[in-house]
Write an enzyme that holds these catalytic residues in place. Structure first.
Site, PDB file in Angstrom:
ATOM      1  N   CYS A 135       2.719 -49.856  47.432  1.00 25.67           N
ATOM      2  CA  CYS A 135       1.561 -50.455  47.641  1.00 25.67           C
ATOM      3  C   CYS A 135       1.580 -50.545  49.132  1.00 25.67           C
ATOM      4  O   CYS A 135       2.331 -49.902  49.796  1.00 25.67           O
ATOM      5  CB  CYS A 135       1.269 -51.837  47.240  1.00 25.67           C
ATOM      6  SG  CYS A 135       2.396 -53.166  47.555  1.00 25.67           S
ATOM      7  N   HIS A 144      24.641 -51.285  41.592  1.00 26.54           N
ATOM      8  CA  HIS A 144      24.914 -52.909  41.321  1.00 26.54           C
ATOM      9  C   HIS A 144      24.000 -53.525  40.343  1.00 26.54           C
ATOM     10  O   HIS A 144      24.652 -54.214  39.310  1.00 26.54           O
ATOM     11  CB  HIS A 144      25.369 -53.379  42.502  1.00 26.54           C
ATOM     12  CG  HIS A 144      26.630 -53.186  43.569  1.00 26.54           C
ATOM     13  ND1 HIS A 144      26.979 -54.007  44.282  1.00 26.54           N
ATOM     14  CD2 HIS A 144      27.102 -51.941  43.495  1.00 26.54           C
ATOM     15  CE1 HIS A 144      27.938 -53.367  44.872  1.00 26.54           C
ATOM     16  NE2 HIS A 144      28.155 -52.298  44.435  1.00 26.54           N
TER      17      HIS A 144
HETATM   18  C1  RB5 Z   1      -3.651 -53.962  49.720  1.00 32.30           C
HETATM   19  O1  RB5 Z   1      -4.706 -54.289  50.569  1.00 32.30           O
HETATM   20  C2  RB5 Z   1      -2.532 -54.676  49.702  1.00 32.30           C
HETATM   21  O2  RB5 Z   1      -2.743 -55.803  49.607  1.00 32.30           O
HETATM   22  C3  RB5 Z   1      -1.459 -54.238  48.746  1.00 32.30           C
HETATM   23  O3  RB5 Z   1      -1.295 -52.702  48.757  1.00 32.30           O
HETATM   24  C4  RB5 Z   1      -0.077 -54.677  48.908  1.00 32.30           C
HETATM   25  O4  RB5 Z   1       0.605 -54.652  50.175  1.00 32.30           O
HETATM   26  C5  RB5 Z   1       0.433 -55.941  48.292  1.00 32.30           C
HETATM   27  O5  RB5 Z   1       1.384 -56.675  48.439  1.00 32.30           O
END
Ligand code: RB5
Length: 149
Positions: free
Chosen positions: A66, A99
């Site tokens: 993400c 671990h």
């Molecule tokens: C998306 O905009 C972002 O909030 C997501 O990819 C992530 O970074 C959340 O932790």
């Protein structure tokens, strides 16, 4: 090794390169999306896909991307049997497996570039849980927390 990979819009920019890397290393890679940039998609959906792949043994390990890696790791760790680690340094990426027996590596594509991500993925997928007594004991305690929740 069977490896599932998934990314929301924040992680999407580095997913294809990491997928190709894993395939070039000989791994059986399942790309669970997004299959195109979806600017409004939500990281918990991809965490669920990765978690389900681990739970039903369609994947031995997962890579979840993400923007920061934080949301991905929070969401993935809600799923039984998933031990996700957000590792932006090489030591954690292999020690987390050796671990702690992490089975999902979370990365934030807005924090690290593809060169570092490549090194982290290599470290994660080549590492093995040592099974040493103290690590096994700690893993059992983690699993007990999960079972009691
Ligand atoms: C998306 O905009 C972002 O909030 C997501 O990819 C992530 O970074 C959340 O932790």
């Amino acid at each position: 090794m069977k490896i599932a990979i998934a990314a929301d819009h924040g992680g999407f920019p580095i997913k294809d390169e990491l997928t190709q890397l894993l395939r070039s290393m000989g791994h059986d890679v399942q790309d669970l999306g997004a299959h195109q940039l979806e600017p409004t998609d939500d990281y918990p959906d991809y965490a669920r896909y990765i978690g389900q792949a681990i739970q039903n043994e369609h994947a031995d390990r997962g890579i979840l991307l993400c923007g920061s890696g934080v949301g991905a790791s929070v969401a993935a760790n809600k799923m039984k049997g998933v031990r996700a680690g957000l590792c932006h340094d090489g030591y954690s990426a292999h020690q987390g497996v050796e671990h702690d027996d992490i089975n999902v590596l979370c990365l934030g594509a807005r924090i690290i570039g593809t060169a570092l991500a490549t090194e982290l993925v290599k470290a994660f997928v080549t590492a093995k849980f040592t099974g040493e007594k103290r690590h096994a004991r700690r893993l059992e305690k983690v699993q007990a927390i999960e079972a009691a929740s």
